[in-house]
Design a protein around this motif. Sequence first.
Motif, PDB file in Angstrom:
ATOM      1  N   ARG A 200       0.807  -1.270  -0.026  1.00 32.86           N
ATOM      2  CA  ARG A 200       0.069  -0.086  -0.203  1.00 32.86           C
ATOM      3  C   ARG A 200       0.901   1.338   0.135  1.00 32.86           C
ATOM      4  O   ARG A 200       0.379   2.449  -0.551  1.00 32.86           O
ATOM      5  CB  ARG A 200      -1.123   0.044   1.187  1.00 32.86           C
ATOM      6  N   LYS A 204       0.495   4.714  -2.379  1.00 29.04           N
ATOM      7  CA  LYS A 204       0.728   6.069  -1.811  1.00 29.04           C
ATOM      8  C   LYS A 204       1.908   7.036  -2.646  1.00 29.04           C
ATOM      9  O   LYS A 204       1.529   7.975  -2.829  1.00 29.04           O
ATOM     10  CB  LYS A 204       0.956   5.935  -0.463  1.00 29.04           C
ATOM     11  N   TRP A 207       0.477   7.804  -5.746  1.00 27.88           N
ATOM     12  CA  TRP A 207      -0.344   9.280  -5.693  1.00 27.88           C
ATOM     13  C   TRP A 207       0.413  10.406  -5.587  1.00 27.88           C
ATOM     14  O   TRP A 207      -0.146  11.341  -5.873  1.00 27.88           O
ATOM     15  CB  TRP A 207      -1.391   8.692  -4.358  1.00 27.88           C
ATOM     16  N   MET A 224      -7.536  -0.774   0.556  1.00 31.34           N
ATOM     17  CA  MET A 224      -7.329   0.728   0.431  1.00 31.34           C
ATOM     18  C   MET A 224      -8.895   1.254   0.156  1.00 31.34           C
ATOM     19  O   MET A 224      -8.997   2.436   0.689  1.00 31.34           O
ATOM     20  CB  MET A 224      -6.514   0.996  -0.570  1.00 31.34           C
ATOM     21  N   ASP A 227     -10.580   2.048   3.283  1.00 30.83           N
ATOM     22  CA  ASP A 227     -10.089   3.042   4.330  1.00 30.83           C
ATOM     23  C   ASP A 227     -10.368   4.499   3.723  1.00 30.83           C
ATOM     24  O   ASP A 227      -9.552   4.801   2.820  1.00 30.83           O
ATOM     25  CB  ASP A 227      -8.470   2.403   4.464  1.00 30.83           C
ATOM     26  N   PRO A 228     -10.925   5.097   4.565  1.00 31.72           N
ATOM     27  CA  PRO A 228     -11.105   6.392   4.087  1.00 31.72           C
ATOM     28  C   PRO A 228      -9.937   7.146   3.661  1.00 31.72           C
ATOM     29  O   PRO A 228      -9.921   8.268   2.672  1.00 31.72           O
ATOM     30  CB  PRO A 228     -11.724   7.168   5.232  1.00 31.72           C
ATOM     31  N   GLU A 229      -8.971   7.168   4.443  1.00 35.86           N
ATOM     32  CA  GLU A 229      -7.463   7.565   4.413  1.00 35.86           C
ATOM     33  C   GLU A 229      -6.780   7.231   2.806  1.00 35.86           C
ATOM     34  O   GLU A 229      -6.245   7.993   2.164  1.00 35.86           O
ATOM     35  CB  GLU A 229      -6.600   7.444   5.365  1.00 35.86           C
ATOM     36  N   GLN A 230      -7.022   5.877   2.740  1.00 39.47           N
ATOM     37  CA  GLN A 230      -6.144   5.453   1.764  1.00 39.47           C
ATOM     38  C   GLN A 230      -6.968   5.372   0.344  1.00 39.47           C
ATOM     39  O   GLN A 230      -6.399   5.063  -0.802  1.00 39.47           O
ATOM     40  CB  GLN A 230      -5.959   4.106   2.070  1.00 39.47           C
ATOM     41  N   LYS A 231      -8.310   5.478   0.354  1.00 38.03           N
ATOM     42  CA  LYS A 231      -9.216   5.502  -0.883  1.00 38.03           C
ATOM     43  C   LYS A 231      -8.598   6.454  -1.868  1.00 38.03           C
ATOM     44  O   LYS A 231      -8.753   6.175  -3.267  1.00 38.03           O
ATOM     45  CB  LYS A 231     -10.786   5.752  -0.447  1.00 38.03           C
ATOM     46  N   GLU A 232      -8.163   7.665  -1.596  1.00 40.26           N
ATOM     47  CA  GLU A 232      -7.754   8.465  -2.607  1.00 40.26           C
ATOM     48  C   GLU A 232      -6.482   7.992  -3.183  1.00 40.26           C
ATOM     49  O   GLU A 232      -6.207   8.061  -4.359  1.00 40.26           O
ATOM     50  CB  GLU A 232      -7.208   9.849  -1.863  1.00 40.26           C
ATOM     51  N   TRP A 233      -5.727   7.266  -2.316  1.00 39.48           N
ATOM     52  CA  TRP A 233      -4.584   6.651  -3.296  1.00 39.48           C
ATOM     53  C   TRP A 233      -4.965   5.667  -4.163  1.00 39.48           C
ATOM     54  O   TRP A 233      -4.462   5.507  -5.215  1.00 39.48           O
ATOM     55  CB  TRP A 233      -3.593   5.646  -2.060  1.00 39.48           C
TER      56      TRP A 233
END
Length: 337
Positions: A200, A204, A207, A224, A227-233
């Motif tokens: 992961r 990132k 990204w 990912m 996970d709210p933080e990792q969704k953008e990645w």
Amino acid sequence: MHIRKTVLATTTALIALPVLPAVADVNVYSYRQPELIAPLTDAFTAQTGIAVNVAFLEKGMVERLKAEGDRSPADVILTVDISRLAEAVEAGVTQPLVTQTLTENVPAEFHDPDGNWWGLTTRARIVYASRDRVAEGDVTTYEGLADPKWQGRICTRSGTHTYMIGLTSAYLAHHGEEATKTWLEGVKSNLARKPQGNDRAQVKAIWAGECDISLGNTYYMGEMLADPEQKEWADSVRLDFPVFENGGTHVNISGVALTKASKNRDEAVQFIEYLTSPEAQEVYASANSEYPIAPGSTASDLVSSWGAFTSDSINLMEIAAHRADALRLTEEVDYDG
């Protein structure tokens, strides 16, 4: 009938590990976390009346089984990665098991030829590619990752990690030692940074613009996205499924085995056969964002959305046999240096 189900967790040293009940229907040592297999154990108990007791171990499964010897309460082991399954076989803590049900449910490339372990689900080792900077069709083969066009554009985790060694072992199975060493040198020369972090972390980095492509397991996309933080990645990359020249996409596996010390063999065999059934595989695969392998089974809508691919046909035990050489070559080229 009163059914008792116990879930135990342990991350401590061997001598401090918890002890499963002395009398139980099926005792399981698992590298998979209890919540990920609870739907299966619950369903199996509901169907058969056989209780399942699970001890979760983060590490040291083979060492524990060897230390316990014939006194081990474990009937079944559940684990991930062909290296760990091969390690258990080599340590002599499993026993062969072959039934018609198992051979019907598990294709030949996804079980030990001698029946020491049986596959449940697979994950592909694929390329995560930047949606903005990598065109579709740019990544087609694992061999191509050594092409100079990727210079300064690739991120990976440590080359000595089990997942990377698995891919290098598969490369060895296809191409031999000299070509594999050249390939490792080529991929290393294309790295944008020193290998670091997990799969992961590589996404990132894509990204963040540090690299354009990375190697990773498919199921991390599911993790990912959840996970709210990792969704953008996750939203910044696309999954590309490279293949070996004259081969398919490299996959690894989660698997199950009957322990050599099993005291409840008949019940354990029922449980193992159940786990390989198409219905159980679909539940297990969906919970882990993986691919079921039983004929007639289908992946979840999320996993299916990533695209279809053809798995490499080389038996995973053949790949596992190259582990030591893969590690040696990785260290010879100083991949992590």
